[in-house]
Design a protein around this motif. Structure first.
Motif, PDB file in Angstrom:
ATOM      1  N   ARG A   1       0.770  -1.256  -0.087  1.00  0.00           N
ATOM      2  CA  ARG A   1      -0.131  -0.072   0.011  1.00  0.00           C
ATOM      3  C   ARG A   1       0.936   1.231  -0.030  1.00  0.00           C
ATOM      4  NH1 ARG A   1      -0.663   4.770   2.593  1.00  0.00           N
ATOM      5  NH2 ARG A   1      -0.650   3.591   4.737  1.00  0.00           N
ATOM      6  N   ASP A   2       1.455   1.544   1.128  1.00  0.00           N
ATOM      7  CA  ASP A   2       2.326   2.673   1.089  1.00  0.00           C
ATOM      8  C   ASP A   2       3.653   2.632   0.421  1.00  0.00           C
ATOM      9  OD1 ASP A   2       3.332   5.284   1.667  1.00  0.00           O
ATOM     10  OD2 ASP A   2       2.840   5.105   3.782  1.00  0.00           O
TER      11      ASP A   2
ATOM     12  N   TRP B   1      -6.652  -0.761   2.948  1.00  0.00           N
ATOM     13  CA  TRP B   1      -6.560   0.781   3.287  1.00  0.00           C
ATOM     14  C   TRP B   1      -7.794   1.498   2.857  1.00  0.00           C
ATOM     15  CZ3 TRP B   1      -6.658   5.550   1.900  1.00  0.00           C
ATOM     16  CH2 TRP B   1      -6.335   6.451   2.726  1.00  0.00           C
TER      17      TRP B   1
ATOM     18  N   ASN C   1      -8.350  -0.786   7.615  1.00  0.00           N
ATOM     19  CA  ASN C   1      -7.905   0.573   8.162  1.00  0.00           C
ATOM     20  C   ASN C   1      -8.623   1.702   7.708  1.00  0.00           C
ATOM     21  OD1 ASN C   1      -5.346   1.869   9.909  1.00  0.00           O
ATOM     22  ND2 ASN C   1      -5.665   2.987   8.091  1.00  0.00           N
TER      23      ASN C   1
ATOM     24  N   SER D   1      -9.137   5.502   7.466  1.00  0.00           N
ATOM     25  CA  SER D   1      -8.011   6.552   7.750  1.00  0.00           C
ATOM     26  C   SER D   1      -9.079   8.002   7.704  1.00  0.00           C
ATOM     27  CB  SER D   1      -7.045   6.776   6.664  1.00  0.00           C
ATOM     28  OG  SER D   1      -6.364   7.966   6.784  1.00  0.00           O
TER      29      SER D   1
ATOM     30  N   GLY E   1      -6.895   4.980  11.062  1.00  0.00           N
ATOM     31  CA  GLY E   1      -5.643   5.514  10.663  1.00  0.00           C
ATOM     32  C   GLY E   1      -5.675   6.933  11.170  1.00  0.00           C
ATOM     33  N   GLY E   2      -4.841   7.491  11.903  1.00  0.00           N
ATOM     34  CA  GLY E   2      -4.905   8.841  12.244  1.00  0.00           C
ATOM     35  C   GLY E   2      -3.610   9.550  11.265  1.00  0.00           C
ATOM     36  N   GLU E   3      -4.444  10.166  10.296  1.00  0.00           N
ATOM     37  CA  GLU E   3      -3.305  10.694   9.196  1.00  0.00           C
ATOM     38  C   GLU E   3      -2.762  12.009   9.995  1.00  0.00           C
ATOM     39  OE1 GLU E   3      -2.870  12.091   4.629  1.00  0.00           O
ATOM     40  OE2 GLU E   3      -4.910  11.786   5.554  1.00  0.00           O
ATOM     41  N   ASP E   4      -1.598  12.262   9.727  1.00  0.00           N
ATOM     42  CA  ASP E   4      -0.942  13.548  10.278  1.00  0.00           C
ATOM     43  C   ASP E   4      -1.005  13.514  11.721  1.00  0.00           C
ATOM     44  OD1 ASP E   4       0.519  15.604   9.730  1.00  0.00           O
ATOM     45  OD2 ASP E   4      -0.951  17.022   9.224  1.00  0.00           O
TER      46      ASP E   4
ATOM     47  N   ARG F   1      -3.994   3.911  14.370  1.00  0.00           N
ATOM     48  CA  ARG F   1      -2.490   4.152  14.054  1.00  0.00           C
ATOM     49  C   ARG F   1      -2.076   5.758  14.220  1.00  0.00           C
ATOM     50  NH1 ARG F   1      -2.143   2.587   7.827  1.00  0.00           N
ATOM     51  NH2 ARG F   1      -1.523   0.549   8.816  1.00  0.00           N
TER      52      ARG F   1
ATOM     53  N   ALA G   1       0.211   8.254  12.688  1.00  0.00           N
ATOM     54  CA  ALA G   1       0.998   8.383  11.631  1.00  0.00           C
ATOM     55  C   ALA G   1       1.562   9.714  11.685  1.00  0.00           C
ATOM     56  CB  ALA G   1      -0.070   8.345  10.213  1.00  0.00           C
TER      57      ALA G   1
ATOM     58  N   THR H   1       2.823  11.611   9.213  1.00  0.00           N
ATOM     59  CA  THR H   1       2.389  11.503   7.729  1.00  0.00           C
ATOM     60  C   THR H   1       3.738  12.321   7.005  1.00  0.00           C
ATOM     61  OG1 THR H   1       0.344  11.196   8.097  1.00  0.00           O
ATOM     62  CG2 THR H   1       0.822  12.080   6.031  1.00  0.00           C
TER      63      THR H   1
ATOM     64  N   HIS I   1       3.255   4.845  12.537  1.00  0.00           N
ATOM     65  CA  HIS I   1       3.292   4.597  10.880  1.00  0.00           C
ATOM     66  C   HIS I   1       4.376   5.787  10.822  1.00  0.00           C
ATOM     67  CE1 HIS I   1       2.471   4.059   6.778  1.00  0.00           C
ATOM     68  NE2 HIS I   1       2.555   5.506   6.763  1.00  0.00           N
TER      69      HIS I   1
ATOM     70  N   HIS J   1       7.397   8.103   8.688  1.00  0.00           N
ATOM     71  CA  HIS J   1       7.894   8.383   7.312  1.00  0.00           C
ATOM     72  C   HIS J   1       9.404   8.996   7.610  1.00  0.00           C
ATOM     73  CE1 HIS J   1       5.161   7.705   4.172  1.00  0.00           C
ATOM     74  NE2 HIS J   1       4.245   7.862   5.058  1.00  0.00           N
TER      75      HIS J   1
END
Ligand code: ACO
Ligand code: AKG
Length: 406
Positions: A31-32, A91, A111, A113, A153-156, A181, A183, A185, A212, A214
């Motif tokens: 995925r990512d 996802w 997941n 998000s 999924g907790g983006e950012d 999660r 993240a 990001t 997660h 980066h």
């Protein structure tokens, strides 16, 4: 002694003290990892990678994004139908349509998000925190009704208000999610900030936490370790760190660094890591860098004279990771930084003994060759230097005799 040969150095005592903790890895290469610019796996490649991840002991994979359309849905279905010994998740955005696509893909785990920072909530969705909490409650509830195990999924998350993340965690849990999660990001955290963030959220909720990372600052692995120390039981990783922009935390680095530094077990088979990286990097058309930690071709290769001399006396002088754990051995190469001990050992492996004078003459040739060609010296070239050394020294002797020195 040369590249490709089995190790000829003495063994060190078997590795470390008993392992004490566990960390659960979710691999998101499919995925990512595939979100890395220009990377596009075929269905066959995704199936092969999924099977290799399962065989390596990865307990959970994020197999793709069903919302991308029929081809992705069918690919995920094919992976699910293999019944691999790994949990297969999809996802999704925080969206009913994405959930329906996940139903079509046949997964049992999703997941879902949601952006968590005010910047992303407002900037890309035109929404606020209250809306986000409401959507998490609605979509997680629907996903549970559809029969999914649900992670949020907790983006950012790294740019979100930690108090809001705690409320989000509680909302997700109350609606039936098993995991949140966190993240990073944009890859803005360092290990200290990561540790503090995870501890803070872990202290207020008993939902399972995943981190997660980066790698925009080159800190993805370090941050993932810090997250595990801070209370995240799950870590999101990709093979060779493949992923959006600078990539994610590398599966192989996280698994082995956890084992070496935190004595935390992940269930990953170390010997599977290099073939896995080669499979993924081949499919991504991005060769594994030679010096890539754990899986690079050169990470157990030694050239520097001082290191080789030490290793030959006692492997532990320059060995922190036992290459045999990875089905590999030390390799010694000859190059610009070699010393006499390496030359003597390389020749001894050929059944040749040289005195120090001849050895140093050969070493001079080795160094000059390395500078000229920017390559290590092969076995054949070394043997040629050895043969030449007779001619050269005979010539030198003759010249000295002619000049009356002897
Ligand atoms: C940080 C991350 O890695 S997030 C994951 C990123 N992954 C991907 O983008 C996977 C590949 N993406 C795709 O194939 C496509 O973007 C799709 C199929 C998901 C969506 O395609 P499109 O419908 O054409 O939308 P597009 O890509 O232009 O825009 C994304 C849409 O998702 C919305 N969106 C973004 N995040 C979320 C979310 N968490 N929940 C709900 N909606 C969201 C955006 O607001 C935008 O909607 P809008 O068009 O109404 O403004
Ligand atoms: O929200 C998520 O599941 C994480 C998405 C992601 O890849 C990221 O935020 O970097």
């Amino acid at each position: 002694m040369f590249r490709g040969r089995p190790a000829m150095l003495a063994k060190t005592p078997a590795n470390p003290a008993p392992l004490q903790r566990t960390a659960f890895l979710n691999d998101t290469t499919l995925r990512d990892g595939e979100q890395a610019p220009g990377v596009a796996f075929t269905r066959k490649e995704k199936i092969e990678i999924a099977a290799a991840l399962a065989a390596a002991g990865v307990p959970e994979i994020e197999a793709g994004t069903p919302a991308m359309g029929d081809e992705e849905v069918e690919t995920i279905r094919s992976i699910v139908s293999l019944n691999l010994p790994t949990r297969v998740m999809a996802w999704c955005r925080m969206s009913e349509d994405d959930l329906m696509a996940a139903v079509a893909a046949g997964v049992k785990i999703v997941n879902v998000s949601i952006p968590t920072s005010d910047r992303q909530l407002a900037g890309k969705l035109g929404k606020d925190r209250a809306w986000a909490l409401g959507r998490v409650a609605e979509v997680v509830t629907l996903a549970r009704r559809l029969g999914f195990e649900v992670a949020v999924g907790g983006e950012d998350s790294s740019r979100a208000d930690p108090d809001f993340l705690c409320r989000l965690a509680e909302t997700a849990k109350a609606a039936g999610a098993f995991r949140l999660r966190l993240a990073d990001t944009l890859g803005v955290l360092d290990p200290f900030g990561t540790y503090a963030l995870v501890r803070r959220v872990a202290a207020t909720t008993d939902i399972e936490l995943e981190f997660h990372a980066h790698d925009d600052l080159g800190l993805a692995t370090a941050n993932t370790l810090a997250a595990v120390m801070g209370g995240a039981r799950h870590a999101s990783v990709t093979v060779a760190g493949l992923g959006e922009r600078a990539g994610n935390a590398a599966l192989e680095e996280v698994a082995i660094a956890l084992r070496q530094t935190a004595r935390a077990e992940t269930g990953i088979a170390p010997a599977a890591l290099k073939p896995l990286a080669e499979l993924v990097c081949g499919a991504a058309a991005r060769p594994v860098p030679r010096g890539k930690a754990i899986v690079g071709a050169d990470v157990f290769t030694h050239e520097s004279g001082i290191h080789v001399s030490g290793l030959l006396k006692d492997r532990a002088t320059y060995e922190a990771l036992n290459p045999e754990l990875f089905g590999r051995g030390h390799t010694v190469v000859l190059g610009k930084h070699s010393g006499l001990a390496a030359v003597e050992k390389a020749l001894a492996d050929e059944g040749i003994t040289v005195d120090a004078v001849r050895g140093r003459a050969i070493l001079d040739r080795v160094r000059a060759f390395a500078v000229r060609t920017k390559e290590n010296v092969s076995r054949e070239t070394l043997l040629r230097f050895y043969q030449d050394s007779f001619t050269e020294s005979a010539l030198r002797l003759r010249r000295a005799a002619v000049e009356g020195a002897i």
